[in-house]
Scaffold this motif. Structure first.
Motif, mmCIF file in Angstrom:
data_model
loop_
_atom_site.group_PDB
_atom_site.id
_atom_site.type_symbol
_atom_site.label_atom_id
_atom_site.label_comp_id
_atom_site.label_asym_id
_atom_site.label_seq_id
_atom_site.Cartn_x
_atom_site.Cartn_y
_atom_site.Cartn_z
ATOM 1 N N UNK A 1 0.860 -1.193 0.000
ATOM 2 C CA UNK A 1 0.000 0.000 0.000
ATOM 3 C C UNK A 1 0.895 1.240 0.000
ATOM 4 N N UNK A 2 1.684 1.367 -1.068
ATOM 5 C CA UNK A 2 2.602 2.508 -1.173
ATOM 6 C C UNK A 2 2.196 3.365 -2.371
ATOM 7 N N UNK A 3 2.865 4.490 -2.569
ATOM 8 C CA UNK A 3 2.639 5.350 -3.735
ATOM 9 C C UNK A 3 2.802 4.512 -5.017
ATOM 10 N N UNK A 4 1.950 4.791 -5.993
ATOM 11 C CA UNK A 4 1.949 3.986 -7.217
ATOM 12 C C UNK A 4 3.363 3.788 -7.781
ATOM 13 N N UNK A 5 4.131 4.865 -7.824
ATOM 14 C CA UNK A 5 5.460 4.812 -8.434
ATOM 15 C C UNK A 5 6.437 3.925 -7.670
ATOM 16 N N UNK A 6 6.159 3.658 -6.407
ATOM 17 C CA UNK A 6 7.101 2.915 -5.564
ATOM 18 C C UNK A 6 6.839 1.412 -5.566
ATOM 19 N N UNK A 7 5.744 0.977 -6.191
ATOM 20 C CA UNK A 7 5.398 -0.462 -6.156
ATOM 21 C C UNK A 7 6.506 -1.311 -6.795
ATOM 22 N N UNK A 8 6.961 -0.910 -7.992
ATOM 23 C CA UNK A 8 7.988 -1.692 -8.708
ATOM 24 C C UNK A 8 9.238 -1.893 -7.858
ATOM 25 N N UNK A 9 9.706 -0.828 -7.236
ATOM 26 C CA UNK A 9 10.911 -0.915 -6.409
ATOM 27 C C UNK A 9 10.773 -1.970 -5.324
ATOM 28 N N UNK A 10 9.637 -1.971 -4.680
ATOM 29 C CA UNK A 10 9.417 -2.930 -3.598
ATOM 30 C C UNK A 10 9.409 -4.347 -4.146
ATOM 31 N N UNK A 11 8.663 -4.538 -5.240
ATOM 32 C CA UNK A 11 8.559 -5.867 -5.839
ATOM 33 C C UNK A 11 9.945 -6.385 -6.226
ATOM 34 N N UNK A 12 10.769 -5.511 -6.807
ATOM 35 C CA UNK A 12 12.107 -5.930 -7.237
ATOM 36 C C UNK A 12 13.014 -6.299 -6.068
ATOM 37 N N UNK A 13 12.819 -5.624 -4.936
ATOM 38 C CA UNK A 13 13.712 -5.846 -3.801
ATOM 39 C C UNK A 13 13.369 -7.046 -2.947
ATOM 40 N N UNK A 14 12.231 -7.666 -3.206
ATOM 41 C CA UNK A 14 11.758 -8.700 -2.279
ATOM 42 C C UNK A 14 12.089 -10.127 -2.701
ATOM 43 N N UNK A 15 12.219 -10.975 -1.702
ATOM 44 C CA UNK A 15 12.288 -12.414 -1.921
ATOM 45 C C UNK A 15 10.938 -12.977 -1.474
ATOM 46 N N UNK A 16 10.151 -13.524 -2.415
ATOM 47 C CA UNK A 16 8.738 -13.769 -2.082
ATOM 48 C C UNK A 16 8.410 -15.101 -1.433
ATOM 49 N N UNK A 17 9.217 -16.079 -1.688
ATOM 50 C CA UNK A 17 8.994 -17.395 -1.058
ATOM 51 C C UNK A 17 7.536 -17.839 -1.118
ATOM 52 N N UNK A 18 6.939 -17.670 -2.287
ATOM 53 C CA UNK A 18 5.576 -18.199 -2.488
ATOM 54 C C UNK A 18 4.437 -17.382 -1.924
ATOM 55 N N UNK A 19 4.708 -16.207 -1.406
ATOM 56 C CA UNK A 19 3.624 -15.383 -0.845
ATOM 57 C C UNK A 19 2.689 -14.875 -1.944
ATOM 58 N N UNK A 20 1.444 -14.606 -1.542
ATOM 59 C CA UNK A 20 0.512 -13.910 -2.431
ATOM 60 C C UNK A 20 0.832 -12.418 -2.351
ATOM 61 N N UNK A 21 1.192 -11.823 -3.486
ATOM 62 C CA UNK A 21 1.614 -10.420 -3.497
ATOM 63 C C UNK A 21 0.495 -9.558 -4.070
ATOM 64 N N UNK A 22 0.076 -8.588 -3.299
ATOM 65 C CA UNK A 22 -1.136 -7.833 -3.609
ATOM 66 C C UNK A 22 -0.836 -6.352 -3.477
ATOM 67 N N UNK A 23 -1.289 -5.528 -4.442
ATOM 68 C CA UNK A 23 -1.167 -4.082 -4.226
ATOM 69 C C UNK A 23 -2.539 -3.422 -4.140
ATOM 70 N N UNK A 24 -2.548 -2.192 -3.648
ATOM 71 C CA UNK A 24 -3.827 -1.516 -3.341
ATOM 72 C C UNK A 24 -4.108 -0.312 -4.252
ATOM 73 N N UNK A 25 -3.367 -0.224 -5.366
ATOM 74 C CA UNK A 25 -3.444 1.000 -6.177
ATOM 75 C C UNK A 25 -4.525 0.929 -7.241
ATOM 76 N N UNK A 26 -5.401 1.897 -7.241
ATOM 77 C CA UNK A 26 -6.494 1.923 -8.200
ATOM 78 C C UNK A 26 -6.033 2.092 -9.632
ATOM 79 N N UNK A 27 -4.910 2.758 -9.820
ATOM 80 C CA UNK A 27 -4.499 3.136 -11.183
ATOM 81 C C UNK A 27 -3.406 2.238 -11.745
ATOM 82 N N UNK A 28 -3.010 1.204 -10.987
ATOM 83 C CA UNK A 28 -1.895 0.357 -11.439
ATOM 84 C C UNK A 28 -2.422 -1.036 -11.786
ATOM 85 N N UNK A 29 -2.171 -1.525 -13.012
ATOM 86 C CA UNK A 29 -2.711 -2.830 -13.405
ATOM 87 C C UNK A 29 -2.002 -3.992 -12.714
#
Lengths: 253, 253
Positions: free
Chosen positions: A64-92
């Motif tokens: 639940x971060x600023x639209x522009x910051x979603x990619x950075x977070x996704x790139x930095x993470x190790x997901x280990x099978x988690x369900x990854x969900x964002x809350x941005x209305x304007x981001x597909x």
């Protein structure tokens, strides 16, 4: 009980954190924000981190971060099978396309940190890359709100534009109303019932049926008198919206 | 008990008639409208007329007609000392200047005939040519509403412009939101909580503090994506209101 890491410390993240704290089946186990100073409010009640490498494993990563910051977070993470969900209305959903299990959890509401909101009545728009994860998101949505909808990315994009019109732009018109009152020593409070009634009305009447005012009546004398009183930006807005109302209701005759 | 002749059969007149019917100290004794067909709703409960010469004497002549029609009514009447009052937000007291006892009774609300309104919460703006008549208007206002204000003609003119911004124009933005939803198979209902929350919010926060959205955040990517999705009139409105928000909030930084 499903564990959640929440990313963000802004309005949406703060309200989601509060709402999720009251559910029995989901628990926020960590809050991440890249600025430690923004985590102060959370620090005493939940584990926090500003180091993306210290994010803990969880069932759901809720971004639940600023639209522009979603990619950075996704790139930095190790997901280990988690369900990854964002809350941005304007981001597909596409922005998460390199991951297996993705979704969108978009609460359609306007949030200010200092004003509490009642999550129960906030519609949540859901999308997921598979049906099983959709059911998890429906369970999360259903545990904090009693209104949730399956809305695909294309629809959500349109919905976000519609929301800008009926909320952000509407609020700006309230600002203009307040400015006019202040300039004339009139308490803005006098307009509150009108503002509320105008909003409540469109639950029962369509906005087309509910339209009133000089533009709808084509009351050219009043329109001209109003234009003569206004200058600059206010005049431009008055003129464009009056023309738009006349155009819409002219077509219907 | 003071007697009232009500002029008009439109939204404002209809709601005023209902509200005054419930007061013990005032009574509508006759309703005038120049078109007999518009009086059908009133006919069974009160004396009506479409002949200006048949208007009966009364303590108060309450003129709730279209702004342009006020002069015609005033010219056609024999007043016999009545207090003559109109309900138009955009028309100054001057229009009644040839009369001795005049006033303004302007309920600041949006009315649709088919939707009941709760007059108690409608602010009524009052003006009178003398203090004694002001007290009569305050008594009438106080018997149908618990909010009334002394507002002079210059202030009322500004207030009416402000009301156009926060109600008529706001409702038009709701229309645009509905149009976008309909075009994308999204139920407009999904926007109702947002619309209501946006309206309720400005009771506690000023609209400046309450402002959210891509324009306020200066989120140029989202703004451009929205502009690319819109055409014609919607694009023009989006563009002007976004610039206005950026301008207002840029100045404040």
């Amino acid at each position: 009980m499903k564990s959640i890491v929440l990313f963000g410390a802004g309005n949406v993240a703060t309200h989601l954190f509060r709402a999720i704290s009251n559910t029995p089946k989901f628990r926020v186990v960590q809050v991440f924000n890249h600025k430690p100073e923004n985590l102060l409010l959370f620090k005493s009640i939940v584990e926090t981190t500003s180091n993306i490498e210290k994010v803990v494993p969880a069932d759901i990563y809720l971004i639940a971060v600023k639209d522009d910051a979603i990619s950075n977070i996704v790139e930095g993470l190790n997901f280990q099978g988690a369900l990854v969900v964002h809350t941005a209305g304007a981001v597909p959903l596409d922005i998460l396309k390199n991951l297996d299990r993705t979704g969108i959890f978009y609460p359609l509401q306007t949030f200010s940190k200092i004003k509490p909101v009642d999550f129960e009545n906030i519609p949540i728009c859901l999308e997921a890359s598979n049906e099983e994860d959709m059911l998890i998101l429906e369970e999360l949505a259903g545990s904090i709100s009693n209104k949730f909808f399956r809305i695909d990315s294309a629809q959500r994009k349109s919905l976000h534009v519609a929301a800008v019109f009926v909320s952000n732009f509407v609020n700006y018109l309230y600002s203009e109303g307040e400015a006019i009152c202040t300039a004339n020593n009139i308490p803005f409070e006098i307009l509150h019932p009108l503002i509320l009634e105008t909003a409540v009305k469109v639950k029962e009447l369509s906005p087309g049926e509910a339209q009133t005012g000089p533009a709808k009546r084509n009351d050219t004398k009043v329109i001209q008198a109003h234009l003569d009183m206004l200058g600059g930006n206010q005049k431009e807005i008055y003129s464009l919206l009056t023309k738009s109302i006349q155009h819409l209701h002219g077509k219907e005759l």
